[in-house]
Design an enzyme around this catalytic site. Structure first.
Site, PDB file in Angstrom:
ATOM      1  N   HIS A 107       0.839  -1.195   0.000  1.00  0.00           N
ATOM      2  CA  HIS A 107       0.000   0.000   0.000  1.00  0.00           C
ATOM      3  C   HIS A 107       0.886   1.262   0.000  1.00  0.00           C
ATOM      4  O   HIS A 107       0.667   2.172  -0.802  1.00  0.00           O
ATOM      5  CB  HIS A 107      -0.922  -0.022   1.221  1.00  0.00           C
ATOM      6  CG  HIS A 107      -1.613   1.274   1.489  1.00  0.00           C
ATOM      7  ND1 HIS A 107      -2.899   1.546   1.102  1.00  0.00           N
ATOM      8  CD2 HIS A 107      -1.168   2.413   2.093  1.00  0.00           C
ATOM      9  CE1 HIS A 107      -3.223   2.776   1.453  1.00  0.00           C
ATOM     10  NE2 HIS A 107      -2.192   3.329   2.066  1.00  0.00           N
ATOM     11  N   GLU A 108       1.881   1.274   0.870  1.00  0.00           N
ATOM     12  CA  GLU A 108       2.778   2.442   0.945  1.00  0.00           C
ATOM     13  C   GLU A 108       3.529   2.629  -0.374  1.00  0.00           C
ATOM     14  O   GLU A 108       3.683   3.755  -0.861  1.00  0.00           O
ATOM     15  CB  GLU A 108       3.782   2.291   2.093  1.00  0.00           C
ATOM     16  CG  GLU A 108       3.155   2.223   3.475  1.00  0.00           C
ATOM     17  CD  GLU A 108       2.318   3.448   3.811  1.00  0.00           C
ATOM     18  OE1 GLU A 108       2.655   4.546   3.329  1.00  0.00           O
ATOM     19  OE2 GLU A 108       1.310   3.307   4.523  1.00  0.00           O
ATOM     20  N   HIS A 149       1.560   4.404  -2.967  1.00  0.00           N
ATOM     21  CA  HIS A 149       1.591   5.873  -2.920  1.00  0.00           C
ATOM     22  C   HIS A 149       2.745   6.424  -3.754  1.00  0.00           C
ATOM     23  O   HIS A 149       2.625   7.455  -4.398  1.00  0.00           O
ATOM     24  CB  HIS A 149       1.750   6.360  -1.475  1.00  0.00           C
ATOM     25  CG  HIS A 149       0.488   6.291  -0.678  1.00  0.00           C
ATOM     26  ND1 HIS A 149      -0.692   6.846  -1.128  1.00  0.00           N
ATOM     27  CD2 HIS A 149       0.211   5.747   0.528  1.00  0.00           C
ATOM     28  CE1 HIS A 149      -1.635   6.633  -0.207  1.00  0.00           C
ATOM     29  NE2 HIS A 149      -1.112   5.963   0.793  1.00  0.00           N
ATOM     30  N   GLU A 179      -5.749   7.047  -1.098  1.00  0.00           N
ATOM     31  CA  GLU A 179      -5.742   5.847  -0.260  1.00  0.00           C
ATOM     32  C   GLU A 179      -6.395   4.675  -1.007  1.00  0.00           C
ATOM     33  O   GLU A 179      -5.889   3.566  -0.980  1.00  0.00           O
ATOM     34  CB  GLU A 179      -6.478   6.094   1.058  1.00  0.00           C
ATOM     35  CG  GLU A 179      -5.755   7.030   2.004  1.00  0.00           C
ATOM     36  CD  GLU A 179      -4.331   6.589   2.297  1.00  0.00           C
ATOM     37  OE1 GLU A 179      -4.101   5.383   2.472  1.00  0.00           O
ATOM     38  OE2 GLU A 179      -3.440   7.452   2.334  1.00  0.00           O
ATOM     39  N   ASP A 190      -4.532   1.229  -2.028  1.00  0.00           N
ATOM     40  CA  ASP A 190      -5.124  -0.075  -1.698  1.00  0.00           C
ATOM     41  C   ASP A 190      -5.237  -0.931  -2.953  1.00  0.00           C
ATOM     42  O   ASP A 190      -4.894  -2.113  -2.941  1.00  0.00           O
ATOM     43  CB  ASP A 190      -6.531   0.097  -1.092  1.00  0.00           C
ATOM     44  CG  ASP A 190      -6.477   0.522   0.371  1.00  0.00           C
ATOM     45  OD1 ASP A 190      -5.380   0.572   0.942  1.00  0.00           O
ATOM     46  OD2 ASP A 190      -7.557   0.817   0.941  1.00  0.00           O
TER      47      ASP A 190
HETATM   48 ZN    ZN Z   1      -1.965   5.301   2.572  1.00  0.00          ZN
END
Ligand code: ZN
Length: 410
Positions: free
Chosen positions: A276-277, A280, A354, A358
């Site tokens: 997930h990070e 980004h 976000e 995801d």
């Molecule tokens: Zn996040």
């Protein structure tokens, strides 16, 4: 505009924003539900869920009290010209405008920190303690405070001095130059956060060789993520709450995992959190949020340049003559409705990001593992499962858990 009219506008803004925030908090508290959603039923027992409701209720009530007190205090300062009074009091002792401003803000910050300290104390050592989150010792609390003061004095003091220097010596065009400095500082903080700032407060140890490290490295390689180092941070020193993030700009990324996160999750769940990070980074959220915050800084400074030379702002706050530090406070309040609106757009963007991160984790690694990690994180932090949609709209940087789980479903 006359000082009286400026003060009136400042008071109206303060009152309306206070009432608005309290109303949002209130409807959010009322939106709480007693049942456990099916999606996370197996992660909660009834007792823990009741505990989470009690935790949120207690936090909200506490925040009603603290915000009311701080609102009344700042309202009093405004109505009775408290800021101007402090300025008049200090002025005879300091010839230099920069020194005067530094002492002025120093006094206000220390006074407000001393006044709020009992409340910070209560929040950590009573509320967080009661629900089993608190791990902070009194020594850590005090040393965090001292380090915070020193860091704030050095960085904040340097920036404030430079700002006033540029305002005085360059005039209305100061905003361009100070904007460039601020952009550089933000960039440096982003670059050196993990290597310089974080170690002041926490211990970072490189992640030991083993299953987890191999799994993270394999994933980084698969998605071509420029991984430099993986660290474990002793988050457990302060709180049982868990987190993970990475920092660094360019081709050297450091991943930081809280020890509390590692303790409670499987390898797959941990890699999915990192995925997930990484999402980004891959979706360019990080570079965009940097660029947007720079644009915001320039915009704020530009508006400031139109107001900072206006003597009536200082007089509105009770000052006897024009003072840059008084004008900065008046500007801070007058600008807050605009920063509220830009903040709203930033939160909307952040929630969209976000979902994208995801989705990236789902595509490149495992959506189920991420779902389980999110469930555990939410259960462990006793987070609110039914926040009011309006509250989410104004305040949430992350979508509520149930929405994220919904989006992660096949
Ligand atoms: Zn996040």
């Amino acid at each position: 505009m006359k000082p009286e009219s400026i003060l009136l506008i400042i008071l109206i803004i303060s009152i309306v924003s206070y009432l608005f925030d309290q109303a949002l908090d209130f409807i959010n508290l009322k939106a709480m539900k007693k049942d456990i959603p099916a999606e996370i039923e197996s992660f909660y027992n009834k007792e823990n869920y009741q505990k989470s409701l009690a935790y949120q209720r207690e936090q909200s009530k506490f925040s009603f009290i603290t915000s009311a007190l701080s609102f009344l205090l700042s309202l009093g300062m405004l109505i009775f010209g408290g800021f101007g009074y402090i300025d008049t009091l200090l002025r005879p002792f300091f010839q230099n405008e920069i020194t005067l401003a530094l002492v002025f803000f120093g006094c206000i910050m220390i006074a407000s920190d001393l006044l709020t300290m009992p409340f910070q104390w209560y929040a950590i050592f009573v509320i967080e303690e009661k629900y089993g989150f608190n791990k902070t010792t009194i020594q850590t609390f005090i040393s965090d405070k001292l380090k915070g003061y020193i860091l704030g004095a050095v960085i904040g003091g340097a920036l404030l001095s430079l700002l006033i220097f540029l305002i005085n010596y360059i005039g209305p065009d100061f905003w361009i130059w100070f904007g460039l400095v601020a952009a550089t500082v933000i960039l440096f903080v982003n670059m050196f956060y993990t290597s310089l700032l974080l170690p002041l407060f926490n211990k970072l140890t490189p992640l030991a060789d083993g299953e987890l490290k191999t799994a993270i490295e394999t994933f980084a390689q698969k998605v071509d993520f420029p991984l430099d180092n993986i660290f474990v941070m002793n988050g457990s020193k302060r709180s049982a709450k868990a987190n993970a993030f990475f920092s660094g700009i360019g081709r050297k990324k450091k991943i930081v995992l809280y020890d509390t996160l590692i303790d409670k999750h499987t390898t797959d769940e941990l890699v999915s959190v990192l995925a997930h990070e990484v999402g980004h980074f891959k979706k360019k959220h990080i570079i965009w949020s940097y660029l947007i915050s720079i644009a915001q800084v320039f915009f704020v400074l530009f508006v400031l340049s139109k107001m900072v030379f206006n003597e009536n702002l200082s007089i509105a706050l009770g000052g006897s003559q024009q003072a840059i530090h008084l004008n900065l406070i008046a500007f801070g309040i007058l600008f807050s409705p605009i920063s509220g609106i830009t903040g709203l757009f930033m939160s909307m963007l952040s929630r969209k990001n976000e979902f994208e991160a995801d989705a990236f984790a789902k595509e490149t690694f495992d959506g189920n593992a991420l779902s389980n990690a999110l469930r555990k994180l939410s259960v462990d932090s006793l987070s609110n499962l039914y926040p009011h949609p309006l509250y989410v709209f104004f305040h949430y940087s992350h979508p509520p858990l149930l929405q994220r789980l919904d989006a992660l479903k096949d």
